[in-house]
Design an enzyme around this catalytic site. Sequence first.
Site, mmCIF file in Angstrom:
data_model
loop_
_atom_site.group_PDB
_atom_site.id
_atom_site.type_symbol
_atom_site.label_atom_id
_atom_site.label_comp_id
_atom_site.label_asym_id
_atom_site.label_seq_id
_atom_site.Cartn_x
_atom_site.Cartn_y
_atom_site.Cartn_z
ATOM 1 N N TYR A 191 -2.213 0.254 10.598
ATOM 2 C CA TYR A 191 -2.087 -0.164 9.303
ATOM 3 C C TYR A 191 -0.806 0.272 8.633
ATOM 4 C CZ TYR A 191 -3.713 -0.970 4.465
ATOM 5 O OH TYR A 191 -3.863 -1.112 3.191
ATOM 6 N N SER A 199 0.899 -1.240 -0.075
ATOM 7 C CA SER A 199 -0.024 0.103 -0.081
ATOM 8 C C SER A 199 0.766 1.276 0.110
ATOM 9 C CB SER A 199 -0.648 -0.071 1.038
ATOM 10 O OG SER A 199 -1.657 1.176 1.375
HETATM 11 C C1 8X3 Z 1 -4.981 1.649 1.244
HETATM 12 C C2 8X3 Z 1 -4.613 3.062 1.161
HETATM 13 O O1 8X3 Z 1 -4.871 5.441 1.884
HETATM 14 O O2 8X3 Z 1 -6.300 3.827 3.056
HETATM 15 O O3 8X3 Z 1 -4.027 0.786 0.888
HETATM 16 O O4 8X3 Z 1 -4.105 3.709 3.677
HETATM 17 S S1 8X3 Z 1 -4.984 4.030 2.341
#
Ligand code: 8X3
Length: 246
Positions: A143, A130
């Site tokens: 994340y 990502s």
């Molecule tokens: C997804 C991109 O912007 O939500 O992998 O982190 S974000």
Amino acid sequence: MPTAVVTGASSGIGEATARVLAADGHTVFAVARRADRISRLADEIGGVAVPCDITDAEDVARLADRVGDRLDLLVNNAGGAKGLDPVVEGDLDDWRWMYETNVLGTVAVTQALTPALLASGAGTIINVGSTAGRVTYEGGGGYTAAKHALAAVTETLRLELNGLPIRVTEIAPGMVKTEEFSLTRFDGDAERAEAVYAGVDEPLVAEDIARAIAWVAAQPHHVNVDLMVVKPLAQAAQWKVHRRDR
Ligand code: 8X3
């Protein structure tokens, strides 16, 4: 026929990737927890459904058995985000889930399938990272940490496999509007999920990333695309997204 394993194939980027790779002539092992979804998909694309929770060691061992001795392409796509809380308020269970699925699950599947990739004589591993694995943003702590870890794993793997016939790529998508990514992040809150894309002209869709994955896989085997960052035109940076009427 070349073979491909796609994890997280029950929806979104994984499902789209399974379809594109099948159209490109791969026999696709569609891997996900939701057996009903992947079995419908496998029927449609002439592939093989393998119900599997990539965080479960026994499931991953069964996956390796099902794939057998030889595999051409592994697309580690399963993963996701949970929550958008500041680090100091973050739910550690969410953080654990993100590390387990995005990082440890990917490592487990890679460990289990590397012998088969080696046996092909020309294997490819594509990890779906990502833009969150390249930059940080407020609320993204759990994340971004997991996707940074995945980026580190991908780079380490490339170093360690150097000299062996397996190439290693990270695809790093930015804003992709899929059926479930934001819904999962916001625990099913459809309004919050939809607000992520509010006013954005044409966020990426799953097929955009699927085509990028298929393109990487279709290059001659001596071509190793290390990293491909793919964002919608409206997204100049993680935090700079053009929205209508703002
Ligand atoms: C997804 C991109 O912007 O939500 O992998 O982190 S974000």
